[in-house]
Design a protein around this motif. Structure first.
Motif: not given
Ligand code: ADP
Ligand code: 5GP
Length: 211
Positions: A42-43, A56, A58
């Motif tokens: 998630r961002s 964080f 990918t």
């Protein structure tokens, strides 16, 4: 007595105050606890930093970690992957720290299966309206995302009784101390002190044989 770290899972509805509680527990008892930092696709929210709240990464990077066995567990939660990196957890437990995983229920049950001595704690607000107020008050999600998180809370509520302790986060200060007391009490459970019991039994036998 040789103190071995306890693996602790803290779950609870999104907005129940887990993050706030963990921050406070760690600031009061920094030498006792280690908080595992999860990887997620998630961002970052405003103010969150890579390597502090989460790693964080990918989806591709996440899937590589799964393939290499670098995660103790992982789960999908509201469209994103979340997982617990193995290396840090094992290192901290070996050093005698109580290691906290702040993860959702599917992950919690996987950890319990792989490590049956895990202590499972479930954090809840005093009531459902307060949960919604906290999610809205946090101001980090759109109303749509808040709705998905409340839907998810309905599902998670069904799993609360799989946990060892239910912790109501009403007054933050009291709740932090309650959590600390529960965890430290766990160290005295006989099944967590098998090596000590074995040693004292052997010593008693030796003493008995000396006369
Ligand atoms: P979670 O990590 O469980 O999603 P947070 O720690 O982000 O929840 O808390 C959600 C919101 O509730 C935040 O705005 C936080 O400041 C607030 N909050 C946390 N604990 C309490 C408490 N005991 N009383 C009132 N508000 C709280
Ligand atoms: P958030 O997006 O609010 O930070 O987290 C969403 C949910 O994912 C929370 O219930 C949180 O406890 C959970 N979570 C965070 N990290 C992990 C993890 O490594 N594994 C699993 N299974 N859940 C996690």
């Amino acid at each position: 007595m040789n103190r071995k770290g306890i693996l602790i899972v803290v779950s609870g509805f999104s907005g129940s105050g887990k993050g706030t509680l963990m921050k406070e527990l760690l600031s009061r008892y920094a030498d006792t606890y280690a908080l595992s930092i999860s990887a997620t696709t998630r961002s970052p929210r405003e103010g969150e930093e890579h390597g502090r709240e989460y790693f964080f990464i990918t989806k591709d990077e996440f899937e590589k970690m799964i393939a290499k066995g670098e995660l103790i567990e992982y789960a999908r939660y509201v469209e994103n992957y979340y997982g617990t990196p193995r290396e840090y957890v094992e290192k901290m437990l070996d050093e005698g720290r109580d290691v906290i995983l702040e993860i959702e229920i599917q992950g919690a049950l996987k950890v319990k299966k792989a490590f049956p001595d895990t202590l499972l704690l479930f954090v809840t607000p005093p009531d459902a309206t307060e949960l919604k107020n906290r999610l809205v008050g946090r101001g980090t999600e759109t109303l749509d995302v808040i709705k998905s998180r409340l839907d998810r809370a309905c599902e998670e509520a069904e799993g609360m009784d799989s946990y060892d302790y239910l912790i109501v986060n009403d007054d933050l200060n009291e709740c932090v101390e309650k959590m600390h007391t529960i965890i430290q009490g766990e160290h005295h459970r006989s099944f967590r002190n098998k090596a000590f019991m074995k040693e004292i039994k052997e010593d008693l036998q030796r003493l008995k044989g000396e006369d």
